[in-house]
Design a protein around this motif. Structure first.
Motif, PDB file in Angstrom:
ATOM      1  N   ALA A 258       0.832  -1.211   0.000  1.00 18.21           N
ATOM      2  CA  ALA A 258       0.000   0.000   0.000  1.00 18.21           C
ATOM      3  C   ALA A 258       0.863   1.255   0.000  1.00 18.21           C
ATOM      4  CB  ALA A 258      -0.940  -0.012   1.203  1.00 18.21           C
ATOM      5  N   VAL A 259       2.010   1.180   0.674  1.00 17.11           N
ATOM      6  CA  VAL A 259       2.924   2.343   0.688  1.00 17.11           C
ATOM      7  C   VAL A 259       3.440   2.599  -0.735  1.00 17.11           C
ATOM      8  CG1 VAL A 259       5.083   3.272   1.621  1.00 17.11           C
ATOM      9  CG2 VAL A 259       3.570   1.900   3.084  1.00 17.11           C
ATOM     10  N   GLU A 260       3.820   1.523  -1.418  1.00 16.89           N
ATOM     11  CA  GLU A 260       4.315   1.694  -2.789  1.00 16.89           C
ATOM     12  C   GLU A 260       3.222   2.200  -3.717  1.00 16.89           C
ATOM     13  OE1 GLU A 260       7.423   1.665  -3.534  1.00 16.89           O
ATOM     14  OE2 GLU A 260       7.802   1.168  -1.444  1.00 16.89           O
ATOM     15  N   LEU A 261       2.000   1.735  -3.503  1.00 17.74           N
ATOM     16  CA  LEU A 261       0.899   2.220  -4.345  1.00 17.74           C
ATOM     17  C   LEU A 261       0.764   3.737  -4.217  1.00 17.74           C
ATOM     18  CD1 LEU A 261      -1.934  -0.431  -3.788  1.00 17.74           C
ATOM     19  CD2 LEU A 261      -0.374  -0.234  -5.725  1.00 17.74           C
ATOM     20  N   ALA A 262       0.978   4.236  -3.000  1.00 12.21           N
ATOM     21  CA  ALA A 262       0.884   5.689  -2.791  1.00 12.21           C
ATOM     22  C   ALA A 262       1.983   6.419  -3.559  1.00 12.21           C
ATOM     23  CB  ALA A 262       0.973   5.997  -1.298  1.00 12.21           C
ATOM     24  N   TRP A 263       3.228   5.917  -3.450  1.00 10.54           N
ATOM     25  CA  TRP A 263       4.336   6.582  -4.156  1.00 10.54           C
ATOM     26  C   TRP A 263       4.134   6.529  -5.670  1.00 10.54           C
ATOM     27  CZ3 TRP A 263       6.769   9.912  -1.580  1.00 10.54           C
ATOM     28  CH2 TRP A 263       7.234   9.705  -0.287  1.00 10.54           C
ATOM     29  N   GLN A 264       3.670   5.377  -6.142  1.00 14.13           N
ATOM     30  CA  GLN A 264       3.520   5.218  -7.597  1.00 14.13           C
ATOM     31  C   GLN A 264       2.203   5.775  -8.116  1.00 14.13           C
ATOM     32  OE1 GLN A 264       4.428   1.220  -9.071  1.00 14.13           O
ATOM     33  NE2 GLN A 264       5.534   0.808  -7.184  1.00 14.13           N
ATOM     34  N   ASP A 265       1.335   6.151  -7.187  1.00 12.74           N
ATOM     35  CA  ASP A 265       0.001   6.640  -7.549  1.00 12.74           C
ATOM     36  C   ASP A 265      -0.731   5.659  -8.474  1.00 12.74           C
ATOM     37  OD1 ASP A 265      -2.145   8.365  -7.394  1.00 12.74           O
ATOM     38  OD2 ASP A 265      -1.519   9.546  -9.145  1.00 12.74           O
ATOM     39  N   ILE A 266      -0.690   4.383  -8.083  1.00 16.46           N
ATOM     40  CA  ILE A 266      -1.447   3.365  -8.826  1.00 16.46           C
ATOM     41  C   ILE A 266      -2.837   3.301  -8.222  1.00 16.46           C
ATOM     42  CG2 ILE A 266      -1.616   0.927  -9.430  1.00 16.46           C
ATOM     43  CD1 ILE A 266       1.417   0.775  -9.227  1.00 16.46           C
ATOM     44  N   ARG A 267      -3.791   3.780  -8.991  1.00 17.80           N
ATOM     45  CA  ARG A 267      -5.154   3.909  -8.481  1.00 17.80           C
ATOM     46  C   ARG A 267      -6.062   2.808  -9.038  1.00 17.80           C
ATOM     47  NH1 ARG A 267      -6.230   8.694 -11.029  1.00 17.80           N
ATOM     48  NH2 ARG A 267      -4.077   9.047 -11.630  1.00 17.80           N
ATOM     49  N   PRO A 268      -7.227   2.609  -8.431  1.00 19.48           N
ATOM     50  CA  PRO A 268      -8.145   1.589  -8.965  1.00 19.48           C
ATOM     51  C   PRO A 268      -8.440   1.778 -10.456  1.00 19.48           C
ATOM     52  CG  PRO A 268      -8.878   2.257  -6.787  1.00 19.48           C
ATOM     53  CD  PRO A 268      -7.712   3.147  -7.132  1.00 19.48           C
ATOM     54  N   SER A 269      -8.463   3.022 -10.922  1.00 20.91           N
ATOM     55  CA  SER A 269      -8.759   3.225 -12.349  1.00 20.91           C
ATOM     56  C   SER A 269      -7.652   2.689 -13.246  1.00 20.91           C
ATOM     57  CB  SER A 269      -8.997   4.717 -12.644  1.00 20.91           C
ATOM     58  OG  SER A 269      -7.879   5.489 -12.250  1.00 20.91           O
ATOM     59  N   HIS A 270      -6.458   2.436 -12.701  1.00 20.21           N
ATOM     60  CA  HIS A 270      -5.388   1.828 -13.484  1.00 20.21           C
ATOM     61  C   HIS A 270      -5.531   0.307 -13.528  1.00 20.21           C
ATOM     62  CE1 HIS A 270      -3.080   5.532 -11.937  1.00 20.21           C
ATOM     63  NE2 HIS A 270      -3.436   5.760 -13.181  1.00 20.21           N
ATOM     64  N   VAL A 271      -6.279  -0.228 -12.595  1.00 24.63           N
ATOM     65  CA  VAL A 271      -6.338  -1.686 -12.426  1.00 24.63           C
ATOM     66  C   VAL A 271      -7.699  -2.247 -12.863  1.00 24.63           C
ATOM     67  CG1 VAL A 271      -6.246  -3.548 -10.696  1.00 24.63           C
ATOM     68  CG2 VAL A 271      -4.659  -1.604 -10.528  1.00 24.63           C
ATOM     69  N   VAL A 272      -8.772  -1.582 -12.431  1.00 24.10           N
ATOM     70  CA  VAL A 272     -10.111  -2.101 -12.721  1.00 24.10           C
ATOM     71  C   VAL A 272     -10.583  -1.534 -14.057  1.00 24.10           C
ATOM     72  CG1 VAL A 272     -12.470  -2.339 -11.897  1.00 24.10           C
ATOM     73  CG2 VAL A 272     -10.575  -2.253 -10.253  1.00 24.10           C
ATOM     74  N   THR A 273     -10.593  -2.400 -15.044  1.00 21.43           N
ATOM     75  CA  THR A 273     -11.003  -2.023 -16.396  1.00 21.43           C
ATOM     76  C   THR A 273     -12.042  -3.035 -16.879  1.00 21.43           C
ATOM     77  OG1 THR A 273      -9.299  -3.427 -17.352  1.00 21.43           O
ATOM     78  CG2 THR A 273      -8.667  -1.131 -16.884  1.00 21.43           C
ATOM     79  N   GLU A 274     -12.589  -2.804 -18.054  1.00 22.19           N
ATOM     80  CA  GLU A 274     -13.548  -3.783 -18.598  1.00 22.19           C
ATOM     81  C   GLU A 274     -12.886  -5.155 -18.715  1.00 22.19           C
ATOM     82  OE1 GLU A 274     -16.064  -2.816 -21.769  1.00 22.19           O
ATOM     83  OE2 GLU A 274     -16.398  -0.748 -21.126  1.00 22.19           O
ATOM     84  N   GLN A 275     -11.600  -5.149 -19.087  1.00 21.25           N
ATOM     85  CA  GLN A 275     -10.904  -6.431 -19.259  1.00 21.25           C
ATOM     86  C   GLN A 275     -10.671  -7.109 -17.914  1.00 21.25           C
ATOM     87  OE1 GLN A 275      -9.917  -3.533 -20.760  1.00 21.25           O
ATOM     88  NE2 GLN A 275     -10.777  -4.144 -22.743  1.00 21.25           N
ATOM     89  N   SER A 276     -10.303  -6.342 -16.890  1.00 25.32           N
ATOM     90  CA  SER A 276     -10.047  -6.989 -15.595  1.00 25.32           C
ATOM     91  C   SER A 276     -11.355  -7.493 -14.980  1.00 25.32           C
ATOM     92  CB  SER A 276      -9.307  -6.044 -14.638  1.00 25.32           C
ATOM     93  OG  SER A 276     -10.144  -5.041 -14.147  1.00 25.32           O
ATOM     94  N   ILE A 277     -12.451  -6.792 -15.254  1.00 25.24           N
ATOM     95  CA  ILE A 277     -13.739  -7.299 -14.763  1.00 25.24           C
ATOM     96  C   ILE A 277     -14.092  -8.597 -15.488  1.00 25.24           C
ATOM     97  CG2 ILE A 277     -16.226  -6.815 -14.844  1.00 25.24           C
ATOM     98  CD1 ILE A 277     -15.599  -4.101 -13.650  1.00 25.24           C
ATOM     99  N   GLU A 278     -13.762  -8.692 -16.758  1.00 27.35           N
ATOM    100  CA  GLU A 278     -13.983  -9.968 -17.461  1.00 27.35           C
ATOM    101  C   GLU A 278     -13.103 -11.065 -16.861  1.00 27.35           C
ATOM    102  OE1 GLU A 278     -15.760  -8.813 -21.797  1.00 27.35           O
ATOM    103  OE2 GLU A 278     -13.893  -9.953 -21.703  1.00 27.35           O
ATOM    104  N   ASN A 279     -11.895 -10.724 -16.435  1.00 25.31           N
ATOM    105  CA  ASN A 279     -11.069 -11.723 -15.736  1.00 25.31           C
ATOM    106  C   ASN A 279     -11.765 -12.181 -14.457  1.00 25.31           C
ATOM    107  OD1 ASN A 279      -9.037 -11.632 -17.648  1.00 25.31           O
ATOM    108  ND2 ASN A 279      -7.790 -10.154 -16.519  1.00 25.31           N
ATOM    109  N   GLY A 280     -12.397 -11.236 -13.765  1.00 26.70           N
ATOM    110  CA  GLY A 280     -13.139 -11.590 -12.558  1.00 26.70           C
ATOM    111  C   GLY A 280     -14.290 -12.542 -12.876  1.00 26.70           C
ATOM    112  N   ILE A 281     -14.947 -12.306 -13.996  1.00 22.59           N
ATOM    113  CA  ILE A 281     -16.060 -13.191 -14.390  1.00 22.59           C
ATOM    114  C   ILE A 281     -15.539 -14.592 -14.702  1.00 22.59           C
ATOM    115  CG2 ILE A 281     -17.842 -13.587 -16.133  1.00 22.59           C
ATOM    116  CD1 ILE A 281     -18.054 -10.516 -16.430  1.00 22.59           C
ATOM    117  N   VAL A 282     -14.415 -14.668 -15.418  1.00 26.28           N
ATOM    118  CA  VAL A 282     -13.830 -15.980 -15.739  1.00 26.28           C
ATOM    119  C   VAL A 282     -13.489 -16.723 -14.442  1.00 26.28           C
ATOM    120  CG1 VAL A 282     -11.814 -17.135 -16.747  1.00 26.28           C
ATOM    121  CG2 VAL A 282     -12.957 -15.285 -17.997  1.00 26.28           C
TER     122      VAL A 282
END
Ligand code: FES
Length: 476
Positions: A258-282
């Motif tokens: 979580a500390v690294e996520l803050a420094w890198q500013d990796i936000r949910p919008s970088h991770v949760v996409t239409e494709q990643s939601i399809e991975n969740g469905i699979v």
């Protein structure tokens, strides 16, 4: 910002200490300026005993904790949060624990579903209104998972989910007990007069063996698997049992990340996409996941502006084999799944069905994350040429009873029931069902289809899980 735009700004590698710029931290807006308001913020941290060394130029990492004495599945969170704190401190962050509403399935009435969106709103607003640079979301019991993710996605502040983890397997005499499903089985046996009061009491004493979420592939474990497949939790987190040492280490690693996520500013919008939601469905379909997941996946998709239809589930379901032989539909429990290699190993057998390029909170792509994950037990995680079923983890049906569609976990049903004709017995509401289900004069036979009305979002209200109708005593 659109999700296409935000994904282009994903900057892996900026975690190099030399690239860390405290002035870019969100919390710097509260604490860095030399003005009256910031003086107040700093002086009040000092009121709590913190010094400059605790927070200055460090990411402030919130631990959103859904612990409560009334949430039976999160009882270990009171201690586990210390492991998360340890990880945050190790990585040079400042941990702050923030309690949020706890939704425990067992003791909340009429249903936790009535409060899922309330927790989502709380998470979103808590993240937005405080000097928080990143967050660890501690959830697990069914609705806490989608609710916390929904809130974090909408706030779009760097976040990583830490699942509570499943309970250990329970034993009673020669039987392995699974929470949820075996309760129904033995209740039916008791109602039929096949189980004495002493046995029933013994089962009550041992079916919940440890802290953690239900250890079948119910909604909690299904949502934990979907979260990992979507890239919002660390690898291995979906299956790690709640009370093993690995869970403590996972919690610390999640804090560090979580500390690294803050420094890198990796936000949910970088991770949760239409494709990643399809991975969740699979993931949901190949583990034979809970049908409740569909309601939550549609809500999660809505948070990124994605229209997810039932037909989409049906079409993905037709090409995804069920490889996880997991209760309640299959034979094994979450602890077995963990020992067999867990979700990553299973997904590695389905690489051709996944969007492997999707980013995850650990900084790798999903493809990189699962590349070296190996199945240890082919009985629990089946090979592609010997699946539990070739397709149909969840099927969508339309008809006069459900013109807008409904879902069925076909694999969990006796094949003889997949095509059935019989008389209908309709209960107008739950109270009527409860009052009459054991009536010896009930007009019911083994062929009767039981229908419960007024059990939806408006009728109940809140969409409780009343689908598992008890078997009438007359039939038992
Ligand atoms: Fe909490 Fe099942 S009751 S996960």
């Amino acid at each position: 910002m659109s999700h296409a735009d935000s994904s282009e700004q994903f900057v892996p590698g900026s975690q190099e200490p030399s690239h860390r710029d405290p002035s870019k931290l969100r919390s710097a807006r509260w604490f860095a300026p030399d003005d009256l308001r910031s003086f107040g913020h700093r002086s009040r941290l000092k009121q709590m005993g913190f010094d400059d060394e605790d927070y200055k130029d460090k990411p402030m990492v919130a631990i959103l904790n859904t612990w409560s004495d009334l949430n039976t599945c999160h009882s270990h969170f009171k201690e586990r949060v210390q492991d998360v704190r340890r990880g945050i401190l190790q990585a040079g962050g400042m941990p702050v624990e923030v309690p949020v509403m706890s939704l425990g399935e067992m003791l909340m009435k009429p249903t936790t579903m009535l409060y899922r969106n309330l927790l989502a709103m709380e998470v979103e607003e808590v993240l937005r209104c405080h000097p928080i640079d990143s967050a660890v979301l501690m959830g697990g019991c069914d609705k806490t998972v989608p609710a916390m993710l929904m809130g974090a996605i909408s706030a779009d502040i760097p976040s990583v989910f830490l699942p509570a983890g499943p309970m250990l397997k329970a034993r009673w005499k020669q039987e392995t007990l699974g929470s949820g499903s075996d309760v129904w089985k033995y209740w039916a046996e008791r109602s039929a007069g096949n189980l004495c009061d002493g046995d029933w009491r013994e089962i009550e004493n041992c079916i919940g063996r440890s802290a953690g979420t239900c250890m079948t592939m119910g909604t909690a474990s299904t949502m934990a698997c979907i979260t990992e497949a979507m890239g919002m939790s660390l690898p291995g987190s979906a299956c790690t049992p709640a009370v093993v040492a690995e869970h403590s280490r996972l919690a610390a690693a999640t804090g560090r990340r979580a500390v690294e996520l803050a420094w890198q500013d990796i936000r949910p919008s970088h991770v949760v996409t239409e494709q990643s939601i399809e991975n969740g469905i699979v993931a949901d379909l190949t583990i034979g996941g809970s049908t409740n997941a569909i309601v939550h996946l549609i809500a999660l998709a809505g948070r990124i502006g994605m229209q997810l239809s039932l037909d989409r589930f049906d079409s993905i379901s037709s090409r995804v084999p069920v490889l996880g032989d997991l209760r309640p539909g299959g034979r094994f429990l979450m602890e077995d799944f963990y020992n067999a290699g867990g979700l990553g190993a299973l997904l590695n057998r389905l690489r051709d069905q996944l969007h492997l390029e999707c980013r995850t909170v650990n900084g790798m792509t999903l493809g990189e994350q699962i590349a070296d994950q190996e199945v240890i037990d082919d009985e629990v995680i089946r090979p592609r040429d010997n699946p539990v079923s070739a397709s149909g983890g969840t099927c969508v049906l339309y008809g006069n009873l459900a013109p807008s569609g409904c879902v069925i976990k076909a694999g969990a049903a006796d094949p003889s029931l997949l095509k059935h004709r019989g008389p209908a017995l309709v209960f107008d509401n739950y109270a009527q069902l409860k009052a009459s289900i054991d009536d010896p004069d009930l007009a019911v036979s083994a062929d009767t289809v039981l229908i419960l009305r007024s059990a939806g979002p408006l009728g109940a209200p809140g969409f409780p899980e009343w689908g598992m109708l008890p078997i009438p005593k007359k039939l038992l």
